[in-house]
Design a protein around this motif. Structure first.
Motif, mmCIF file in Angstrom:
data_model
loop_
_atom_site.group_PDB
_atom_site.id
_atom_site.type_symbol
_atom_site.label_atom_id
_atom_site.label_comp_id
_atom_site.label_asym_id
_atom_site.label_seq_id
_atom_site.Cartn_x
_atom_site.Cartn_y
_atom_site.Cartn_z
ATOM 1 N N LEU A 190 31.484 24.878 71.598
ATOM 2 C CA LEU A 190 30.809 25.243 70.588
ATOM 3 C C LEU A 190 31.709 26.293 69.899
ATOM 4 C CD1 LEU A 190 27.216 25.172 70.213
ATOM 5 C CD2 LEU A 190 28.486 27.176 69.478
ATOM 6 N N ALA A 233 33.126 26.003 66.141
ATOM 7 C CA ALA A 233 32.615 26.840 65.270
ATOM 8 C C ALA A 233 33.882 27.679 64.466
ATOM 9 C CB ALA A 233 31.789 28.046 65.685
ATOM 10 N N ILE A 282 27.884 26.118 55.424
ATOM 11 C CA ILE A 282 28.121 25.854 56.737
ATOM 12 C C ILE A 282 27.476 24.882 57.567
ATOM 13 C CG2 ILE A 282 28.210 27.007 59.095
ATOM 14 C CD1 ILE A 282 28.882 29.777 57.609
ATOM 15 N N VAL A 327 28.205 21.618 59.699
ATOM 16 C CA VAL A 327 27.954 21.311 61.036
ATOM 17 C C VAL A 327 27.228 20.037 61.070
ATOM 18 C CG1 VAL A 327 25.884 22.211 62.660
ATOM 19 C CG2 VAL A 327 27.568 23.835 61.774
ATOM 20 N N PRO A 345 25.625 17.380 68.966
ATOM 21 C CA PRO A 345 26.350 18.656 69.707
ATOM 22 C C PRO A 345 26.346 18.812 71.279
ATOM 23 C CG PRO A 345 25.200 19.604 67.783
ATOM 24 C CD PRO A 345 24.754 18.170 68.045
ATOM 25 N N ASN A 353 11.636 19.571 71.045
ATOM 26 C CA ASN A 353 11.380 18.049 71.134
ATOM 27 C C ASN A 353 11.794 17.568 72.522
ATOM 28 O OD1 ASN A 353 14.229 17.467 71.290
ATOM 29 N ND2 ASN A 353 14.643 17.341 69.184
ATOM 30 N N GLY A 388 16.572 15.433 73.730
ATOM 31 C CA GLY A 388 18.043 15.529 73.304
ATOM 32 C C GLY A 388 18.530 15.179 71.862
ATOM 33 N N GLU A 389 17.246 14.980 71.117
ATOM 34 C CA GLU A 389 17.582 14.744 69.430
ATOM 35 C C GLU A 389 17.950 15.865 68.661
ATOM 36 O OE1 GLU A 389 14.399 12.536 68.610
ATOM 37 O OE2 GLU A 389 14.756 10.840 69.953
ATOM 38 N N ASP A 407 29.288 35.759 72.427
ATOM 39 C CA ASP A 407 29.765 34.464 72.949
ATOM 40 C C ASP A 407 28.471 33.765 73.132
ATOM 41 O OD1 ASP A 407 30.478 32.372 74.915
ATOM 42 O OD2 ASP A 407 31.985 33.438 75.578
ATOM 43 N N PRO A 408 28.488 32.384 72.714
ATOM 44 C CA PRO A 408 27.059 31.646 72.993
ATOM 45 C C PRO A 408 26.774 31.450 74.648
ATOM 46 C CG PRO A 408 28.806 30.235 71.837
ATOM 47 C CD PRO A 408 29.502 31.565 72.066
ATOM 48 N N LEU A 456 27.754 33.480 61.925
ATOM 49 C CA LEU A 456 26.981 32.695 61.211
ATOM 50 C C LEU A 456 27.597 30.887 61.551
ATOM 51 C CD1 LEU A 456 24.647 32.309 59.417
ATOM 52 C CD2 LEU A 456 25.979 32.527 57.433
ATOM 53 N N ARG A 457 28.767 30.710 61.614
ATOM 54 C CA ARG A 457 29.181 29.382 61.840
ATOM 55 C C ARG A 457 28.623 29.202 63.221
ATOM 56 N NH1 ARG A 457 34.983 31.206 59.753
ATOM 57 N NH2 ARG A 457 34.890 31.027 57.610
ATOM 58 N N ARG A 458 28.835 30.009 64.155
ATOM 59 C CA ARG A 458 28.674 29.476 65.487
ATOM 60 C C ARG A 458 27.082 29.466 65.807
ATOM 61 N NH1 ARG A 458 30.876 34.377 68.628
ATOM 62 N NH2 ARG A 458 32.861 33.892 68.127
ATOM 63 N N ILE A 470 24.970 28.695 63.575
ATOM 64 C CA ILE A 470 24.136 27.470 62.834
ATOM 65 C C ILE A 470 24.507 26.339 63.913
ATOM 66 C CG2 ILE A 470 24.449 25.955 60.966
ATOM 67 C CD1 ILE A 470 24.941 28.350 59.362
ATOM 68 N N LEU A 471 25.759 26.090 64.406
ATOM 69 C CA LEU A 471 26.108 25.098 65.150
ATOM 70 C C LEU A 471 25.293 25.017 66.640
ATOM 71 C CD1 LEU A 471 27.617 22.493 65.941
ATOM 72 C CD2 LEU A 471 29.754 24.142 66.493
ATOM 73 N N LEU A 472 24.931 26.441 67.239
ATOM 74 C CA LEU A 472 24.425 26.917 68.383
ATOM 75 C C LEU A 472 22.847 26.461 68.223
ATOM 76 C CD1 LEU A 472 24.049 27.900 71.199
ATOM 77 C CD2 LEU A 472 23.845 30.259 70.123
ATOM 78 N N LYS A 511 21.563 23.907 66.597
ATOM 79 C CA LYS A 511 21.468 22.657 66.405
ATOM 80 C C LYS A 511 21.462 22.162 68.014
ATOM 81 C CE LYS A 511 23.403 18.229 64.424
ATOM 82 N NZ LYS A 511 23.899 17.816 63.197
ATOM 83 N N MET A 512 22.223 22.803 68.410
ATOM 84 C CA MET A 512 22.335 22.251 70.172
ATOM 85 C C MET A 512 21.106 22.808 70.826
ATOM 86 S SD MET A 512 25.466 22.780 72.496
ATOM 87 C CE MET A 512 25.374 24.332 73.605
ATOM 88 N N ALA A 541 18.217 23.137 69.682
ATOM 89 C CA ALA A 541 16.980 22.203 69.487
ATOM 90 C C ALA A 541 17.147 21.099 70.426
ATOM 91 C CB ALA A 541 17.199 21.844 67.920
ATOM 92 N N GLN A 542 18.247 20.656 70.635
ATOM 93 C CA GLN A 542 18.374 19.366 71.390
ATOM 94 C C GLN A 542 17.948 19.637 72.987
ATOM 95 O OE1 GLN A 542 22.818 18.489 70.318
ATOM 96 N NE2 GLN A 542 21.976 16.378 70.829
#
Ligand code: SF4
Ligand code: SF4
Ligand code: SF4
Lengths: 344, 164
Positions: free
Chosen positions: A282, A286, A305, A309, A315, A338, A341-342, B48-49, B83-85, B87-89, B91-92, B94-95
């Motif tokens: 990740l 990023a 950004i 993403v 991811p 949720n 895994g979505e 670090d995430p 911020l980049r990290r 926003i990606l984190l 999303k992950m 949430a999964q």
């Protein structure tokens, strides 16, 4: 040397695809040396042994057991305990056994959802009565049993003590051979074995290190899925916007995939001292995102950004494709969120 | 007898802005929720995430990352990387079934003690409403499962999950 004096070798598949067994045959004619050196004590894929044969062996009877496949159900777990008891050296062979691999991706969802998909919802399923496998079932002849399907897939070392790890999905033939040579030397000549817990047949550098593709500075404004572009040959794939897990993956395979235009999926697992391969990947992804600079307004920055993403649809499944069971969180939380895994 | 749930929030505060904001909130005697456990990092970009995931696994109910406003980073672009990290984190996460409110990124400059204090108050209430995360017990069912973990009792899960 009499037949009985040969060291005993076993190979077992738990929750696996069979690829790991095939990978052993991939060492080609060297398999004859394996046969010469070892006596096969248990190897369901190629020889007719029964579990009861193994139960009949004295403890520690098997010198080396290559255990592949993840722990997905109660039978896998029982076999792990049995083979641990009967083996001097237990090797977690391949990604499934080492860190969960593809089977452990179901840790992003529930057992129920998996069963529903497989037995009820797939378009090709015809199951009008909604029959699901039951751990116990009465038939006129008596009671039938099936293994219990777990909610959480585990790696081998999450249920028994493991001596060595051989990464890869599946491990590559030169690495397999290198490991077998060490074991043979130890058994026949008393050479020292690697320290317990060692990851054998791999290196402690990233796949990028072995990858011959040309690398420049990376600034990505959108990512692509493999079917969306045909990559430029000779150039780093990550640079071209393909999510390549090479930077966060242990070398050992010789960077096989990127060399043929397919980004590394990460099957050799994390490097030493990395607890969580997904988190490392990740960070790497990023850090190549090229949009956003300090002069922008805060919401514009976030929007730009976010748009990049959003070109990575999954991811968790991408960064933890092989290491979900060994990841820091190990599975999705089903109590909140949720839990399916979505990605949102 | 109903004791109110007090969330534990691990806060990663950058040395140059947000940690000073927290200091200022203290010296200015601003009253705010005592639920955040601050950890000073040189830059929010240092987070670090793995730190976030580890905090959540080891018992935190939420994680706050706080840094300088974009454009004000001591290292010019550290917070843009954050911020980049982040926003990606998100999303992950949430999964992985981790609610949005549990992991937050805020900007607070050295003079914005009040902004930091308000963010801590707001986040504490949001997480209080969600309830404890308690990853070890509620999600992993007590089994550790990282690296070379304590061996889990055979068929422990079999008993727990036999479907009836
Ligand atoms: S590690 Fe890969 S090749 Fe081996 S069993 Fe698992 S999925 Fe198959
Ligand atoms: S293609 Fe992948 S493995 Fe090769 S250098 Fe680029 S990121 Fe690394
Ligand atoms: S390039 Fe990556 S995915 Fe391909 S074999 Fe090597 S480690 Fe596995």
């Amino acid at each position: 040397m009499t037949e009985n004096a040969k060291p005993k070798l076993a190979m077992y598949w738990a929750s696996s695809c069979g690829g790991c067994e095939i990978s052993i045959l991939n060492i080609h004619e060297k398999i004859l040396i394996v046969d010469e050196v070892f006596d096969i004590a248990f190897f369901p894929c190629i020889a007719d042994f029964k579990t009861k044969d193994v139960k009949g062996y004295p403890d520690g009877y098997i010198d080396v057991c290559l255990f592949n496949g993840a722990i997905r159900n109660s039978e896998n777990e029982e076999m792990a305990h049995l083979l641990r008891q009967k083996s001097k050296v237990l090797v977690a062979y391949g990604s499934c056994s080492y860190e969960g691999c593809i089977p452990a991706l179901s840790n992003l969802t529930t057992k129920q959802a998996t069963l529903d998909t497989v037995f009820l919802d797939n378009p090709t399923i015809d199951n009008p009565e909604g029959i699901l496998p039951q751990p116990r079932y009465e038939v006129p002849e008596g009671e039938l049993e099936l293994p219990v399907f777990y909610n959480t897939v585990k790696s081998l070392d999450q249920v028994v003590d493991v001596d060595y790890y051989l990464p890869g999905c599946p491990p590559e033939p030169p690495q397999i051979w290198a490991v077998l040579e060490i074991v043979v030397a130890a058994l026949l000549e008393g050479a020292p074995l690697p320290p317990k817990g060692a990851i054998v047949g791999a290196r402690d550098v990233a796949v990028c290190e072995e990858c011959p593709l040309e690398k420049h500075e990376k600034t990505i404004n959108r990512f692509y899925r493999p079917y969306e572009i045909i990559p430029e040959p000779g150039l780093c794939l990550l640079e071209q916007g393909l999510v390549c897990v090479g930077p966060a993956t242990r070398a050992g395979c010789g960077a096989l995939c990127p060399q043929v235009g397919m980004s590394c999926r990460g099957c050799y697992g994390p490097l030493d001292d990395v607890e969580d391969q997904g988190a490392k990947m990740l960070s790497a992804i990023a850090s190549v995102i090229g949009v956003g600079d300090p002069s922008m307004e805060e919401d514009e920055l976030e929007r730009e950004i976010q748009a990049v993403v959003d070109t990575i649809p999954d991811p968790a499944g991408t960064f933890y494709r092989f290491s979900m069971a060994h990841s820091l969180l190990r599975r999705a939380n089903l109590n909140g969120g949720n839990g399916k895994g979505e990605a949102k | 007898m109903n004791k109110q749930f007090e969330p534990v929030i691990v806060g990663f505060l950058c040395n140059w802005c947000s940690y000073r904001a927290a200091d200022l909130a203290g010296t200015a005697r601003i009253h705010y929720a005592p639920n955040m456990r601050p950890i000073r990092v040189m830059c929010s970009g240092r987070v670090d995430p793995q730190f976030v995931l580890k905090a959540l696994r080891e018992g935190a109910d939420g994680v706050m990352i706080a840094g300088c406003h974009p454009g004000e980073c001591h290292y010019v672009e550290g917070n843009i990387k954050t911020l980049r990290r982040f926003i990606l984190l998100k999303k992950m996460l949430a999964q992985l079934g981790i609610e949005d409110e549990r992991v937050q990124l805020i900007w607070a400059s050295a003079s914005e003690g009040i902004i930091l204090a308000e963010a801590v108050n707001r986040m504490t209430e949001q997480i209080r409403a969600l309830g404890p995360l308690n990853w070890q017990e509620k999600v992993l069912g007590g089994g550790n499962g990282h690296g070379h973990p304590a061996v889990i009792e055979p068929a422990q899960e079999a008993e727990e999950v036999l479907y009836d």
